[in-house]
Design a protein around this motif. Structure first.
Motif, PDB file in Angstrom:
ATOM      1  N   VAL A 149      42.348  21.253 -46.388  1.00  0.00           N
ATOM      2  CA  VAL A 149      42.312  20.691 -47.953  1.00  0.00           C
ATOM      3  C   VAL A 149      40.480  20.711 -48.270  1.00  0.00           C
ATOM      4  O   VAL A 149      39.874  20.498 -47.461  1.00  0.00           O
ATOM      5  CB  VAL A 149      41.637  19.421 -47.117  1.00  0.00           C
ATOM      6  CG1 VAL A 149      41.961  18.249 -48.552  1.00  0.00           C
ATOM      7  CG2 VAL A 149      43.405  17.841 -46.623  1.00  0.00           C
ATOM      8  N   VAL A 150      40.756  21.139 -48.964  1.00  0.00           N
ATOM      9  CA  VAL A 150      39.400  21.840 -50.455  1.00  0.00           C
ATOM     10  C   VAL A 150      39.210  20.671 -51.414  1.00  0.00           C
ATOM     11  O   VAL A 150      39.345  20.117 -52.018  1.00  0.00           O
ATOM     12  CB  VAL A 150      39.764  23.273 -50.669  1.00  0.00           C
ATOM     13  CG1 VAL A 150      38.568  23.355 -51.604  1.00  0.00           C
ATOM     14  CG2 VAL A 150      39.511  24.018 -49.806  1.00  0.00           C
ATOM     15  N   VAL A 151      37.960  20.183 -50.986  1.00  0.00           N
ATOM     16  CA  VAL A 151      37.303  19.168 -52.336  1.00  0.00           C
ATOM     17  C   VAL A 151      36.158  19.802 -52.891  1.00  0.00           C
ATOM     18  O   VAL A 151      35.234  20.707 -52.278  1.00  0.00           O
ATOM     19  CB  VAL A 151      36.936  17.671 -51.263  1.00  0.00           C
ATOM     20  CG1 VAL A 151      36.529  16.800 -52.922  1.00  0.00           C
ATOM     21  CG2 VAL A 151      38.175  17.279 -50.414  1.00  0.00           C
ATOM     22  N   VAL A 152      36.493  20.145 -54.452  1.00  0.00           N
ATOM     23  CA  VAL A 152      35.026  20.742 -54.922  1.00  0.00           C
ATOM     24  C   VAL A 152      34.887  19.389 -56.075  1.00  0.00           C
ATOM     25  O   VAL A 152      35.579  18.510 -56.210  1.00  0.00           O
ATOM     26  CB  VAL A 152      36.394  21.290 -56.206  1.00  0.00           C
ATOM     27  CG1 VAL A 152      35.097  22.107 -56.660  1.00  0.00           C
ATOM     28  CG2 VAL A 152      37.014  22.533 -55.527  1.00  0.00           C
ATOM     29  N   VAL A 153      33.510  19.006 -56.218  1.00  0.00           N
ATOM     30  CA  VAL A 153      32.456  17.874 -57.155  1.00  0.00           C
ATOM     31  C   VAL A 153      32.190  18.829 -58.136  1.00  0.00           C
ATOM     32  O   VAL A 153      31.635  19.046 -57.846  1.00  0.00           O
ATOM     33  CB  VAL A 153      31.470  17.267 -55.839  1.00  0.00           C
ATOM     34  CG1 VAL A 153      31.546  15.680 -56.930  1.00  0.00           C
ATOM     35  CG2 VAL A 153      32.842  16.464 -55.062  1.00  0.00           C
ATOM     36  N   PHE A 154      32.592  18.528 -59.441  1.00  0.00           N
ATOM     37  CA  PHE A 154      32.192  18.007 -60.315  1.00  0.00           C
ATOM     38  C   PHE A 154      30.627  17.184 -60.558  1.00  0.00           C
ATOM     39  O   PHE A 154      30.768  16.728 -59.884  1.00  0.00           O
ATOM     40  CB  PHE A 154      32.835  19.012 -61.167  1.00  0.00           C
ATOM     41  CG  PHE A 154      33.609  19.828 -61.223  1.00  0.00           C
ATOM     42  CD1 PHE A 154      32.513  20.921 -61.835  1.00  0.00           C
ATOM     43  CD2 PHE A 154      34.919  20.254 -60.751  1.00  0.00           C
ATOM     44  CE1 PHE A 154      34.044  22.914 -61.522  1.00  0.00           C
ATOM     45  CE2 PHE A 154      35.577  21.949 -60.552  1.00  0.00           C
ATOM     46  CZ  PHE A 154      34.766  22.481 -60.889  1.00  0.00           C
ATOM     47  N   GLU A 155      29.669  17.231 -62.572  1.00  0.00           N
ATOM     48  CA  GLU A 155      28.741  16.778 -62.127  1.00  0.00           C
ATOM     49  C   GLU A 155      29.402  16.362 -64.034  1.00  0.00           C
ATOM     50  O   GLU A 155      29.761  16.131 -64.641  1.00  0.00           O
ATOM     51  CB  GLU A 155      27.868  17.402 -62.294  1.00  0.00           C
ATOM     52  CG  GLU A 155      26.891  17.636 -60.780  1.00  0.00           C
ATOM     53  CD  GLU A 155      26.188  16.736 -60.418  1.00  0.00           C
ATOM     54  OE1 GLU A 155      25.569  15.670 -61.314  1.00  0.00           O
ATOM     55  OE2 GLU A 155      26.695  15.830 -59.315  1.00  0.00           O
ATOM     56  N   ASN A 156      28.720  14.724 -63.607  1.00  0.00           N
ATOM     57  CA  ASN A 156      28.434  14.069 -64.548  1.00  0.00           C
ATOM     58  C   ASN A 156      29.201  14.253 -66.035  1.00  0.00           C
ATOM     59  O   ASN A 156      28.658  14.446 -67.421  1.00  0.00           O
ATOM     60  CB  ASN A 156      27.268  14.490 -65.399  1.00  0.00           C
ATOM     61  CG  ASN A 156      26.110  14.246 -64.219  1.00  0.00           C
ATOM     62  OD1 ASN A 156      26.086  14.102 -63.083  1.00  0.00           O
ATOM     63  ND2 ASN A 156      24.828  14.340 -64.472  1.00  0.00           N
ATOM     64  N   HIS A 157      30.519  13.645 -65.864  1.00  0.00           N
ATOM     65  CA  HIS A 157      31.457  13.465 -66.979  1.00  0.00           C
ATOM     66  C   HIS A 157      32.528  13.277 -67.103  1.00  0.00           C
ATOM     67  O   HIS A 157      33.161  12.382 -66.052  1.00  0.00           O
ATOM     68  CB  HIS A 157      32.003  15.043 -67.107  1.00  0.00           C
ATOM     69  CG  HIS A 157      31.317  16.379 -68.128  1.00  0.00           C
ATOM     70  ND1 HIS A 157      30.427  16.422 -67.526  1.00  0.00           N
ATOM     71  CD2 HIS A 157      30.747  17.345 -69.499  1.00  0.00           C
ATOM     72  CE1 HIS A 157      30.012  17.766 -67.494  1.00  0.00           C
ATOM     73  NE2 HIS A 157      29.812  17.455 -69.256  1.00  0.00           N
TER      74      HIS A 157
END
Length: 295
Positions: free
Chosen positions: A48-56
């Motif tokens: 499992v790979v979790v990618v976290v982006f920002e502020n949208h």
């Protein structure tokens, strides 16, 4: 047959039996009359790979022409239409997603490394004898606890806050393997302040995802693995509703869920994909993400 294969087969049998029992006896939750799902109803991916982006906000990404790759993942995987962050600003949301609690963090200031010994996703993985790592873009060096360096910001990397998570498990993104079979069973990827859409555009982040993790997503589709793309918080204008997309072999292509989920539910789901018997903080009372899996 390998030990891991036996384990996955055993969990599948147990999950199937639990699902049959729930359906046969009409067990209900208090959430919209949905059938209850026993522990183990979520899949058991190899990676499992979790990618976290920002502020949208959700509407800034999902359906936007600026994010063609994320939307292609949604079309070929699953989208959560009512996914929510916990609070504002960024940093406490990362702690919530990782440990089921904001750990008393209320702002983006640079915390003392190892200030907490609370349970978290990594410490649970390690205690269970399972593998964990984070891959942090522009981190100066593996295990560095610096607060910031160029486009790197530690406020997006909660693992450094815990004394029960080895700093050596925090790797640079250049250490992300090209042989995906060597990935840990659970890992987080945190882009830097430009790549994560914080300082740069949605299009920039979308292209970064395609260029850097598109090959993993394709591989995951045929190797019992999972990619999770989510955001820390919205733009403060949409009730903290965020985009969340899941993609990989365990995900039913073109599926979606309109159930309301938050970071604690995501953490609970990640824990349960790993067969963990403990749940950190508010994940203990959270719900698994359901209705999007192939079986």
């Amino acid at each position: 047959m390998s030990g891991s294969s036996v384990y996955r087969r055993a969990r599948t049998v147990v999950a199937s039996a639990a699902a049959f029992t729930a359906a046969a006896f009409g067990v209900w939750t208090g959430l919209g009359g949905e059938t209850a799902h026993a522990a183990g109803a979520v899949p058991s991916p190899d990676h499992v790979v979790v990618v976290v982006f920002e502020n949208h906000a959700y509407s800034q990404v999902i359906g936007s022409s600026s994010a063609p790759y994320i939307n292609s993942l949604k079309s070929g995987g699953a989208g959560l239409t009512q996914s929510y962050a916990i609070t504002h600003p960024s940093q406490p949301n990362y702690f919530a997603l990782f440990s089921g609690s904001t750990q008393g963090i209320t702002d983006d200031s640079c915390y003392t490394p190892g200030f907490s010994s609370a349970a978290n996703l990594a410490s649970e993985q390690i205690a269970a004898g399972r593998s964990w790592a984070s891959y942090n873009e522009t981190l100066p060096s593996q295990g560095s606890t610096t607060c910031s360096s160029g486009k790197y910001a530690r406020k997006h990397n909660p693992w450094f806050g815990f004394s029960n998570v080895p700093t050596s498990s925090a790797k640079t993104f250049t250490q992300f393997p090209s042989d995906y079979s060597t990935l840990p069973q659970m890992s987080f990827v945190v882009p830097n302040l430009c790549s994560d859409m914080h300082d740069c555009s949605v299009s920039t982040g979308d292209t970064w995802l395609k260029n850097n993790l598109g090959a993993y997503a394709t591989w995951a589709k045929t190797h019992n693995s999972l990619l999770v793309v989510t955001f820390d918080e919205d733009n403060r204008l949409s009730g903290n509703r965020i985009p969340t997309v899941l993609y990989g072999q365990p995900v039913a292509a073109g599926s979606s869920s309109s159930t309301t989920y938050n970071h604690y539910d995501m953490l609970r789901t990640l824990e349960d994909t790993q067969g963990l018997t403990t749940h950190a903080g508010n994940a203990a009372s959270a719900q698994d993400i359901t209705g999007i899996w192939t079986s």
